[in-house]
Design a protein around this motif. Structure first.
Motif, PDB file in Angstrom:
ATOM      1  N   ASN A  43       0.845  -1.194   0.000  1.00 53.34           N
ATOM      2  CA  ASN A  43       0.000   0.000   0.000  1.00 53.34           C
ATOM      3  C   ASN A  43       0.880   1.243   0.000  1.00 53.34           C
ATOM      4  N   LEU A  44       0.591   2.154  -0.895  1.00 50.72           N
ATOM      5  CA  LEU A  44       1.282   3.434  -0.947  1.00 50.72           C
ATOM      6  C   LEU A  44       0.246   4.500  -0.625  1.00 50.72           C
ATOM      7  N   PHE A  45       0.350   5.082   0.570  1.00 50.00           N
ATOM      8  CA  PHE A  45      -0.578   6.123   0.997  1.00 50.00           C
ATOM      9  C   PHE A  45      -0.033   7.467   0.552  1.00 50.00           C
ATOM     10  N   ILE A  46      -0.883   8.265  -0.106  1.00 50.65           N
ATOM     11  CA  ILE A  46      -0.457   9.556  -0.633  1.00 50.65           C
ATOM     12  C   ILE A  46      -1.361  10.649  -0.077  1.00 50.65           C
ATOM     13  N   ALA A  47      -0.722  11.676   0.478  1.00 49.48           N
ATOM     14  CA  ALA A  47      -1.444  12.837   0.998  1.00 49.48           C
ATOM     15  C   ALA A  47      -0.570  14.069   0.789  1.00 49.48           C
ATOM     16  N   PRO A  48      -1.177  15.224   0.581  1.00 50.06           N
ATOM     17  CA  PRO A  48      -0.371  16.434   0.448  1.00 50.06           C
ATOM     18  C   PRO A  48       0.373  16.729   1.753  1.00 50.06           C
ATOM     19  N   ALA A  49       1.619  17.149   1.645  1.00 50.32           N
ATOM     20  CA  ALA A  49       2.419  17.519   2.810  1.00 50.32           C
ATOM     21  C   ALA A  49       2.195  18.998   3.108  1.00 50.32           C
ATOM     22  N   PRO A  50       2.347  19.387   4.372  1.00 42.56           N
ATOM     23  CA  PRO A  50       2.142  20.798   4.720  1.00 42.56           C
ATOM     24  C   PRO A  50       3.195  21.734   4.142  1.00 42.56           C
ATOM     25  N   THR A  51       4.348  21.201   3.736  1.00 39.53           N
ATOM     26  CA  THR A  51       5.402  22.026   3.133  1.00 39.53           C
ATOM     27  C   THR A  51       5.894  21.338   1.869  1.00 39.53           C
ATOM     28  N   SER A  52       6.595  22.071   1.034  1.00 39.68           N
ATOM     29  CA  SER A  52       7.122  21.484  -0.201  1.00 39.68           C
ATOM     30  C   SER A  52       8.499  20.861   0.026  1.00 39.68           C
ATOM     31  N   ARG A  53       8.923  20.808   1.258  1.00 40.82           N
ATOM     32  CA  ARG A  53      10.229  20.233   1.594  1.00 40.82           C
ATOM     33  C   ARG A  53      10.230  18.738   1.290  1.00 40.82           C
ATOM     34  N   SER A  54      11.307  18.245   0.711  1.00 42.21           N
ATOM     35  CA  SER A  54      11.466  16.819   0.440  1.00 42.21           C
ATOM     36  C   SER A  54      12.352  16.202   1.521  1.00 42.21           C
ATOM     37  N   THR A  55      12.096  14.931   1.822  1.00 39.65           N
ATOM     38  CA  THR A  55      12.908  14.217   2.799  1.00 39.65           C
ATOM     39  C   THR A  55      13.298  12.861   2.221  1.00 39.65           C
ATOM     40  N   PRO A  56      14.432  12.344   2.628  1.00 32.02           N
ATOM     41  CA  PRO A  56      14.816  11.002   2.165  1.00 32.02           C
ATOM     42  C   PRO A  56      13.942   9.952   2.853  1.00 32.02           C
ATOM     43  N   PRO A  57      13.853   8.764   2.280  1.00 27.94           N
ATOM     44  CA  PRO A  57      13.052   7.709   2.904  1.00 27.94           C
ATOM     45  C   PRO A  57      13.582   7.324   4.287  1.00 27.94           C
ATOM     46  N   THR A  58      12.654   7.133   5.202  1.00 26.60           N
ATOM     47  CA  THR A  58      12.948   6.633   6.543  1.00 26.60           C
ATOM     48  C   THR A  58      12.314   5.263   6.637  1.00 26.60           C
ATOM     49  N   VAL A  59      13.050   4.283   7.091  1.00 23.37           N
ATOM     50  CA  VAL A  59      12.544   2.921   7.216  1.00 23.37           C
ATOM     51  C   VAL A  59      12.249   2.633   8.680  1.00 23.37           C
ATOM     52  N   MET A  60      11.046   2.132   8.948  1.00 22.66           N
ATOM     53  CA  MET A  60      10.627   1.767  10.297  1.00 22.66           C
ATOM     54  C   MET A  60       9.974   0.395  10.242  1.00 22.66           C
ATOM     55  N   THR A  61       9.960  -0.295  11.345  1.00 22.71           N
ATOM     56  CA  THR A  61       9.255  -1.568  11.452  1.00 22.71           C
ATOM     57  C   THR A  61       8.272  -1.463  12.609  1.00 22.71           C
ATOM     58  N   ARG A  62       7.018  -1.763  12.331  1.00 23.48           N
ATOM     59  CA  ARG A  62       5.974  -1.761  13.354  1.00 23.48           C
ATOM     60  C   ARG A  62       5.180  -3.041  13.231  1.00 23.48           C
ATOM     61  N   ARG A  63       5.031  -3.742  14.319  1.00 22.16           N
ATOM     62  CA  ARG A  63       4.241  -4.978  14.375  1.00 22.16           C
ATOM     63  C   ARG A  63       4.644  -5.962  13.275  1.00 22.16           C
ATOM     64  N   GLY A  64       5.917  -5.977  12.914  1.00 20.66           N
ATOM     65  CA  GLY A  64       6.413  -6.897  11.903  1.00 20.66           C
ATOM     66  C   GLY A  64       6.273  -6.409  10.474  1.00 20.66           C
ATOM     67  N   TYR A  65       5.737  -5.221  10.274  1.00 12.95           N
ATOM     68  CA  TYR A  65       5.571  -4.650   8.934  1.00 12.95           C
ATOM     69  C   TYR A  65       6.618  -3.568   8.712  1.00 12.95           C
ATOM     70  N   ASN A  66       7.180  -3.524   7.516  1.00 14.86           N
ATOM     71  CA  ASN A  66       8.128  -2.483   7.153  1.00 14.86           C
ATOM     72  C   ASN A  66       7.380  -1.289   6.603  1.00 14.86           C
ATOM     73  N   VAL A  67       7.744  -0.109   7.080  1.00 12.06           N
ATOM     74  CA  VAL A  67       7.121   1.136   6.650  1.00 12.06           C
ATOM     75  C   VAL A  67       8.211   2.065   6.161  1.00 12.06           C
ATOM     76  N   LEU A  68       8.062   2.569   4.944  1.00  8.40           N
ATOM     77  CA  LEU A  68       8.961   3.594   4.426  1.00  8.40           C
ATOM     78  C   LEU A  68       8.168   4.883   4.335  1.00  8.40           C
TER      79      LEU A  68
END
Length: 129
Positions: free
Chosen positions: A98-123
């Motif tokens: 699933n790729l969730f897309i929503a407008p960000a409050p600023t136009s600033r870009s950030t590099p991907p952050t990888v997290m793991t929650r409940r055994g699922y990988n989230v970028l």
């Protein structure tokens, strides 16, 4: 006093990010429980993108990633961080992504952050708002 303010801002931002990540994982798991985890079934980006017209107040970018091994399955509306968002569903070796897309409050870009929650990988990342 500035140090306390910065530390409080950083702690508040981290807690909000954690809450959103938990919502993302919960939405993903909920989508797996549904008989059909997409509202519009199509591998054609030119079918999925227009389906969102009038349903959300932004136009999500829908990319064809099948050449990279991630065919598009379709899309759906979801609810994240108090807003209706676009959820694009891709597949990799029969696993939905699933790729969730929503407008960000600023136009600033950030590099991907990888997290793991409940055994699922989230970028998570921001790209030009």
């Amino acid at each position: 006093m500035i140090v306390v303010s910065v530390a409080l801002f950083q702690t508040t931002r981290a807690a909000r990010t954690d809450a959103v990540v938990e919502q993302v994982v919960a939405n993903y798991v909920r989508s797996l429980l549904a008989a059909q985890f997409v509202d519009v079934v199509s591998s054609d980006q030119h079918t999925v993108k227009p389906w969102f017209d009038g349903k959300i107040d932004f136009a999500p970018e829908v990319r064809d990633l099948s050449a990279n091994g991630f065919p598009l399955v379709g899309g759906r509306l979801d609810y994240l961080d108090g807003k209706t968002v676009a959820a694009l569903v891709y597949q990799r070796n029969k696993h939905p992504i699933n790729l969730f897309i929503a407008p960000a409050p600023t136009s600033r870009s950030t590099p991907p952050t990888v997290m793991t929650r409940r055994g699922y990988n989230v970028l998570a990342w921001r790209n030009d708002g």
